[in-house]
Design a protein around this motif. Structure first.
Motif, PDB file in Angstrom:
ATOM      1  N   THR A  13      -7.029  -0.666  -5.209  1.00  0.00           N
ATOM      2  CA  THR A  13      -5.693  -0.825  -4.629  1.00  0.00           C
ATOM      3  C   THR A  13      -5.686  -0.376  -3.166  1.00  0.00           C
ATOM      4  O   THR A  13      -6.547   0.376  -2.736  1.00  0.00           O
ATOM      5  CB  THR A  13      -4.650   0.014  -5.397  1.00  0.00           C
ATOM      6  N   ALA A  14      -4.688  -0.854  -2.442  1.00  0.00           N
ATOM      7  CA  ALA A  14      -4.474  -0.426  -1.062  1.00  0.00           C
ATOM      8  C   ALA A  14      -3.107   0.247  -0.978  1.00  0.00           C
ATOM      9  O   ALA A  14      -2.188  -0.087  -1.731  1.00  0.00           O
ATOM     10  CB  ALA A  14      -4.520  -1.632  -0.132  1.00  0.00           C
ATOM     11  N   GLU A  15      -2.994   1.199  -0.076  1.00  0.00           N
ATOM     12  CA  GLU A  15      -1.747   1.950   0.031  1.00  0.00           C
ATOM     13  C   GLU A  15      -0.695   1.152   0.804  1.00  0.00           C
ATOM     14  O   GLU A  15      -1.013   0.528   1.806  1.00  0.00           O
ATOM     15  CB  GLU A  15      -2.058   3.238   0.792  1.00  0.00           C
ATOM     16  N   ILE A  16       0.551   1.163   0.331  1.00  0.00           N
ATOM     17  CA  ILE A  16       1.651   0.591   1.106  1.00  0.00           C
ATOM     18  C   ILE A  16       2.834   1.567   1.094  1.00  0.00           C
ATOM     19  O   ILE A  16       3.456   1.789   0.066  1.00  0.00           O
ATOM     20  CB  ILE A  16       2.115  -0.800   0.578  1.00  0.00           C
ATOM     21  N   PRO A  17       3.131   2.194   2.205  1.00  0.00           N
ATOM     22  CA  PRO A  17       4.235   3.148   2.237  1.00  0.00           C
ATOM     23  C   PRO A  17       5.576   2.440   2.378  1.00  0.00           C
ATOM     24  O   PRO A  17       5.701   1.484   3.143  1.00  0.00           O
ATOM     25  CB  PRO A  17       3.936   3.976   3.490  1.00  0.00           C
TER      26      PRO A  17
END
Ligand SMILES: [Zn+2]
Length: 209
Positions: A13-17
């Motif tokens: 997964t990749a982080e999305i704030p």
């Protein structure tokens, strides 16, 4: 990389704030989910519940927060079968045919857990969950718990979220499903299921065996 893996397909997964909450998005099935340790997430969800609870009836209805409408409920309920029909929600859809639970908000407890717990012992022929599953941390447990409530040939209908880009429509939910992530989650249940969309709302059906 120490991001958590996707709960649907177990990919990276990749982080999305978003609005101060950390979310992760699967690089493969695009399932998005919140950082479960976030106190902020709980507060944002609570704020949405308070803002969207009807003052007279005490009813909270997440469907509209996902851009759903009454037609979608009509279509979903028309597919329910058998004598005992239950809606997992505290929504008032202006019909006397369904079991509805009135719901009082207490800021100290986990509102969604309580909504779900209040339905877990009800036996029924068909069950409709109206956009509550995106708020559950443990999706698998929610599906399994609902499944236990229906008999052989019974039917579960889950409405999940809208299929538009969640970045523009985050309401503090834990999960934002995609058709693909639902397939991964459901196929691991080893039950008969069908993923569908009604208008812009994503959902799935399961059948009791
Ligand atoms: Zn995934």
């Amino acid at each position: 990389m120490d991001n958590p893996i996707c709960p649907a397909c177990y990919s990276d997964t990749a982080e999305i704030p978003l609005e101060g909450i950390k979310y992760y998005q699967c690089t493969f099935c695009k399932h998005s989910f919140a950082d479960l340790s976030s106190e902020k997430k709980k507060k944002i969800i609570k704020r949405f519940i308070f803002k969207n609870t009807d003052r007279d009836t005490g009813l909270f209805d997440p469907l509209y927060l996902f851009n759903g409408n009454k037609d979608i409920i009509k279509m979903a309920t028309s597919e329910m079968i058998g004598k005992n029909k239950v809606i997992v929600s505290n929504c008032n859809y202006k019909t006397k045919k369904y079991t509805l639970n009135r719901f009082d908000i207490n800021p100290e407890d986990d509102a969604f857990k309580r909504i779900l717990d209040s339905h877990m012992e009800i036996k029924c022929d068909s069950l409709l969950s109206v956009c509550f599953i995106p708020f559950c941390d443990d999706v698998y447990n929610f599906i399994t718990s609902c499944y236990k409530q229906i008999p052989k040939n019974g039917k579960l209908i889950f409405l999940t979220n809208n299929i538009n880009n969640f970045l523009h429509n985050n309401i503090g939910q834990t999960h934002h499903f995609t058709a693909q992530s639902l397939h991964y989650i459901l196929s691991s249940q080893q039950k008969n299921y069908k993923v569908f969309s009604i208008k812009n709302i994503l959902g799935f059906k399961m059948y009791g065996t």
